[in-house]
Motif scaffolding. Structure first.
Motif, PDB file in Angstrom:
ATOM      1  N   LYS A  13      -0.136   8.639  -7.927  1.00  0.00           N
ATOM      2  CA  LYS A  13       1.043   9.376  -8.384  1.00  0.00           C
ATOM      3  C   LYS A  13       2.240   8.753  -7.677  1.00  0.00           C
ATOM      4  N   LEU A  15       6.492   7.962  -7.427  1.00  0.00           N
ATOM      5  CA  LEU A  15       7.871   8.332  -7.756  1.00  0.00           C
ATOM      6  C   LEU A  15       8.741   7.096  -7.583  1.00  0.00           C
ATOM      7  N   ALA A  28       8.714   1.639 -13.722  1.00  0.00           N
ATOM      8  CA  ALA A  28       7.869   2.753 -14.160  1.00  0.00           C
ATOM      9  C   ALA A  28       6.905   2.313 -15.260  1.00  0.00           C
ATOM     10  N   GLU A  39       6.626   9.103 -12.153  1.00  0.00           N
ATOM     11  CA  GLU A  39       7.818   9.895 -12.427  1.00  0.00           C
ATOM     12  C   GLU A  39       8.998   9.119 -11.892  1.00  0.00           C
ATOM     13  N   THR A  40      10.184   9.410 -12.420  1.00  0.00           N
ATOM     14  CA  THR A  40      11.362   8.692 -11.982  1.00  0.00           C
ATOM     15  C   THR A  40      12.457   9.671 -11.558  1.00  0.00           C
ATOM     16  N   LYS A  50      12.142  16.609  -6.707  1.00  0.00           N
ATOM     17  CA  LYS A  50      10.784  16.312  -7.174  1.00  0.00           C
ATOM     18  C   LYS A  50       9.790  16.310  -6.012  1.00  0.00           C
ATOM     19  N   ARG A  54       6.145  18.552  -5.840  1.00  0.00           N
ATOM     20  CA  ARG A  54       4.802  17.972  -5.907  1.00  0.00           C
ATOM     21  C   ARG A  54       4.657  16.856  -4.890  1.00  0.00           C
TER      22      ARG A  54
END
Length: 69
Positions: A13, A15, A28, A39-40, A50, A54
């Motif tokens: 996961k 970022l 990404a 995610e960005t 963010k 998480r």
């Protein structure tokens, strides 16, 4: 090559934080294409929001990004 093909048990996961939309999307897409969940965030404030919501296995940061000093 997907994460399963490389022997990974589950995708990472990640970022991706960068104020350049082009660079953010290219990175990404590249990470997603090898099986990671990406995610960005376009700035540090969005990234902090963010990160509060998480956990991520990896965060990439733009070293010169406006805001948050």
């Amino acid at each position: 090559m997907l994460a399963e093909d490389r022997g990974m048990q589950e995708p990472g996961k990640i970022l991706v934080v960068d104020d350049s939309g082009t660079f953010r999307n290219v990175l990404a897409d590249a990470l997603g294409s090898v099986g990671h969940v990406v995610e960005t965030a376009g700035d540090g404030y969005e990234a902090l929001r963010k990160l509060k919501e998480r956990r991520f296995d990896l965060v990439t940061l733009d070293i010169e990004m406006p805001g948050l000093g």
